[in-house]
Design a protein around this motif. Structure first.
Motif, PDB file in Angstrom:
ATOM      1  N   PRO A   1       0.846  -1.197   0.000  1.00  0.00           N
ATOM      2  CA  PRO A   1       0.000   0.000   0.000  1.00  0.00           C
ATOM      3  C   PRO A   1       0.884   1.251   0.000  1.00  0.00           C
ATOM      4  O   PRO A   1       1.832   1.346   0.774  1.00  0.00           O
ATOM      5  CB  PRO A   1      -0.789  -0.100   1.303  1.00  0.00           C
ATOM      6  CG  PRO A   1      -0.732  -1.541   1.687  1.00  0.00           C
ATOM      7  CD  PRO A   1       0.596  -2.029   1.168  1.00  0.00           C
TER       8      PRO A   1
ATOM      9  N   LYS B   1       1.408  -5.562   5.084  1.00  0.00           N
ATOM     10  CA  LYS B   1       0.294  -5.227   5.978  1.00  0.00           C
ATOM     11  C   LYS B   1      -0.648  -4.226   5.330  1.00  0.00           C
ATOM     12  O   LYS B   1      -0.214  -3.315   4.625  1.00  0.00           O
ATOM     13  CB  LYS B   1       0.816  -4.642   7.291  1.00  0.00           C
ATOM     14  CG  LYS B   1       1.484  -5.648   8.172  1.00  0.00           C
ATOM     15  CD  LYS B   1       1.972  -5.012   9.446  1.00  0.00           C
ATOM     16  CE  LYS B   1       2.763  -6.033  10.231  1.00  0.00           C
ATOM     17  NZ  LYS B   1       3.463  -5.464  11.352  1.00  0.00           N
ATOM     18  N   ASN B   2      -1.920  -4.423   5.607  1.00  0.00           N
ATOM     19  CA  ASN B   2      -2.998  -3.553   5.127  1.00  0.00           C
ATOM     20  C   ASN B   2      -3.180  -3.577   3.614  1.00  0.00           C
ATOM     21  O   ASN B   2      -3.811  -2.687   3.050  1.00  0.00           O
ATOM     22  CB  ASN B   2      -2.806  -2.113   5.623  1.00  0.00           C
ATOM     23  CG  ASN B   2      -2.776  -2.035   7.129  1.00  0.00           C
ATOM     24  OD1 ASN B   2      -3.587  -2.668   7.805  1.00  0.00           O
ATOM     25  ND2 ASN B   2      -1.836  -1.301   7.666  1.00  0.00           N
ATOM     26  N   TRP B   3      -2.666  -4.606   2.971  1.00  0.00           N
ATOM     27  CA  TRP B   3      -2.846  -4.718   1.518  1.00  0.00           C
ATOM     28  C   TRP B   3      -4.321  -4.712   1.152  1.00  0.00           C
ATOM     29  O   TRP B   3      -4.701  -4.184   0.102  1.00  0.00           O
ATOM     30  CB  TRP B   3      -2.166  -5.986   0.972  1.00  0.00           C
ATOM     31  CG  TRP B   3      -2.845  -7.250   1.403  1.00  0.00           C
ATOM     32  CD1 TRP B   3      -2.534  -8.014   2.491  1.00  0.00           C
ATOM     33  CD2 TRP B   3      -3.963  -7.877   0.785  1.00  0.00           C
ATOM     34  NE1 TRP B   3      -3.394  -9.088   2.590  1.00  0.00           N
ATOM     35  CE2 TRP B   3      -4.287  -9.025   1.554  1.00  0.00           C
ATOM     36  CE3 TRP B   3      -4.736  -7.600  -0.343  1.00  0.00           C
ATOM     37  CZ2 TRP B   3      -5.334  -9.878   1.226  1.00  0.00           C
ATOM     38  CZ3 TRP B   3      -5.787  -8.456  -0.660  1.00  0.00           C
ATOM     39  CH2 TRP B   3      -6.069  -9.575   0.119  1.00  0.00           C
ATOM     40  N   ASP B   4      -5.153  -5.274   2.015  1.00  0.00           N
ATOM     41  CA  ASP B   4      -6.580  -5.401   1.718  1.00  0.00           C
ATOM     42  C   ASP B   4      -7.343  -4.082   1.829  1.00  0.00           C
ATOM     43  O   ASP B   4      -8.536  -4.024   1.545  1.00  0.00           O
ATOM     44  CB  ASP B   4      -7.213  -6.465   2.612  1.00  0.00           C
ATOM     45  CG  ASP B   4      -7.029  -6.208   4.087  1.00  0.00           C
ATOM     46  OD1 ASP B   4      -6.102  -5.461   4.471  1.00  0.00           O
ATOM     47  OD2 ASP B   4      -7.810  -6.762   4.881  1.00  0.00           O
ATOM     48  N   GLU B   5      -6.645  -3.017   2.202  1.00  0.00           N
ATOM     49  CA  GLU B   5      -7.254  -1.684   2.262  1.00  0.00           C
ATOM     50  C   GLU B   5      -6.828  -0.821   1.071  1.00  0.00           C
ATOM     51  O   GLU B   5      -7.179   0.358   0.998  1.00  0.00           O
ATOM     52  CB  GLU B   5      -6.872  -1.008   3.576  1.00  0.00           C
ATOM     53  CG  GLU B   5      -7.398  -1.753   4.795  1.00  0.00           C
ATOM     54  CD  GLU B   5      -6.877  -1.196   6.102  1.00  0.00           C
ATOM     55  OE1 GLU B   5      -6.301  -0.097   6.102  1.00  0.00           O
ATOM     56  OE2 GLU B   5      -7.047  -1.878   7.123  1.00  0.00           O
ATOM     57  N   SER B   6      -6.067  -1.395   0.161  1.00  0.00           N
ATOM     58  CA  SER B   6      -5.549  -0.679  -0.998  1.00  0.00           C
ATOM     59  C   SER B   6      -6.164  -1.253  -2.276  1.00  0.00           C
ATOM     60  O   SER B   6      -6.058  -2.454  -2.532  1.00  0.00           O
ATOM     61  CB  SER B   6      -4.022  -0.821  -1.047  1.00  0.00           C
ATOM     62  OG  SER B   6      -3.532  -0.418  -2.303  1.00  0.00           O
ATOM     63  N   ARG B   7      -6.804  -0.399  -3.070  1.00  0.00           N
ATOM     64  CA  ARG B   7      -7.453  -0.869  -4.305  1.00  0.00           C
ATOM     65  C   ARG B   7      -6.477  -1.641  -5.187  1.00  0.00           C
ATOM     66  O   ARG B   7      -6.801  -2.728  -5.673  1.00  0.00           O
ATOM     67  CB  ARG B   7      -7.994   0.306  -5.122  1.00  0.00           C
ATOM     68  CG  ARG B   7      -9.126   1.043  -4.473  1.00  0.00           C
ATOM     69  CD  ARG B   7      -9.536   2.208  -5.325  1.00  0.00           C
ATOM     70  NE  ARG B   7      -8.387   3.124  -5.493  1.00  0.00           N
ATOM     71  CZ  ARG B   7      -8.454   4.285  -6.113  1.00  0.00           C
ATOM     72  NH1 ARG B   7      -9.576   4.699  -6.648  1.00  0.00           N
ATOM     73  NH2 ARG B   7      -7.385   5.050  -6.216  1.00  0.00           N
TER      74      ARG B   7
ATOM     75  N   CYS C   1      -3.583  -3.133  -4.448  1.00  0.00           N
ATOM     76  CA  CYS C   1      -3.136  -4.393  -3.841  1.00  0.00           C
ATOM     77  C   CYS C   1      -4.223  -5.460  -3.917  1.00  0.00           C
ATOM     78  O   CYS C   1      -3.922  -6.636  -4.143  1.00  0.00           O
ATOM     79  CB  CYS C   1      -2.719  -4.170  -2.389  1.00  0.00           C
ATOM     80  SG  CYS C   1      -1.255  -3.135  -2.168  1.00  0.00           S
ATOM     81  N   VAL C   2      -5.466  -5.053  -3.743  1.00  0.00           N
ATOM     82  CA  VAL C   2      -6.574  -6.005  -3.829  1.00  0.00           C
ATOM     83  C   VAL C   2      -6.642  -6.596  -5.239  1.00  0.00           C
ATOM     84  O   VAL C   2      -6.818  -7.807  -5.404  1.00  0.00           O
ATOM     85  CB  VAL C   2      -7.910  -5.345  -3.424  1.00  0.00           C
ATOM     86  CG1 VAL C   2      -9.094  -6.220  -3.778  1.00  0.00           C
ATOM     87  CG2 VAL C   2      -7.911  -5.024  -1.934  1.00  0.00           C
TER      88      VAL C   2
ATOM     89  N   LYS D   1      -1.979  -8.400  10.232  1.00  0.00           N
ATOM     90  CA  LYS D   1      -2.098  -7.087  10.850  1.00  0.00           C
ATOM     91  C   LYS D   1      -1.685  -7.126  12.295  1.00  0.00           C
ATOM     92  O   LYS D   1      -1.707  -8.071  12.959  1.00  0.00           O
ATOM     93  CB  LYS D   1      -3.525  -6.575  10.749  1.00  0.00           C
ATOM     94  CG  LYS D   1      -3.892  -6.278   9.321  1.00  0.00           C
ATOM     95  CD  LYS D   1      -5.286  -5.734   9.265  1.00  0.00           C
ATOM     96  CE  LYS D   1      -5.676  -5.479   7.824  1.00  0.00           C
ATOM     97  NZ  LYS D   1      -6.933  -4.849   7.678  1.00  0.00           N
TER      98      LYS D   1
END
Length: 99
Positions: free
Chosen positions: A8, A72-78, A80-81, A99
């Motif tokens: 991210p 970390k927090n890849w799932d909060e980044s368009r 990265c998703v 996390k």
């Protein structure tokens, strides 16, 4: 082993991005005894470049990877998703930080 790092970046300075990335690279080098090649996904493009251009370039590089490592927090980044979805759908091994 060729490793793609999904990170991210939104809201971070270039210095923060590079520092976080170096920490992960050190960890991966220790884990794989230095037998890795980190695929470069930091691009020097104009600040007005559309984010999809970055994502397209990243996916092209992801296609070369043996392993996709998601920070970390890849799932909060368009981006990265989307990279995660591509890695999953195209059978690239995935490792994720918790996390």
């Amino acid at each position: 082993m060729k490793i793609f790092i999904s990170q991210p970046m939104n809201g971070k300075t270039e210095e923060q991005i590079r520092r976080e990335r170096e920490e992960v690279i050190l960890k991966l080098n220790r884990r794989y005894n230095g037998n890795i090649e980190i695929l470069d996904t930091i691009f020097d493009l104009d600040e007005n470049t559309h984010p999809l251009v970055y994502l397209g370039k990243s996916i092209e590089i992801l296609a070369q990877a043996d392993l996709a490592y998601f920070m970390k927090n890849w799932d909060e980044s368009r981006g990265c998703v989307v990279e995660h979805l591509c890695a999953t759908r195209y059978g690239i091994e995935i490792e994720q930080e918790v996390k």
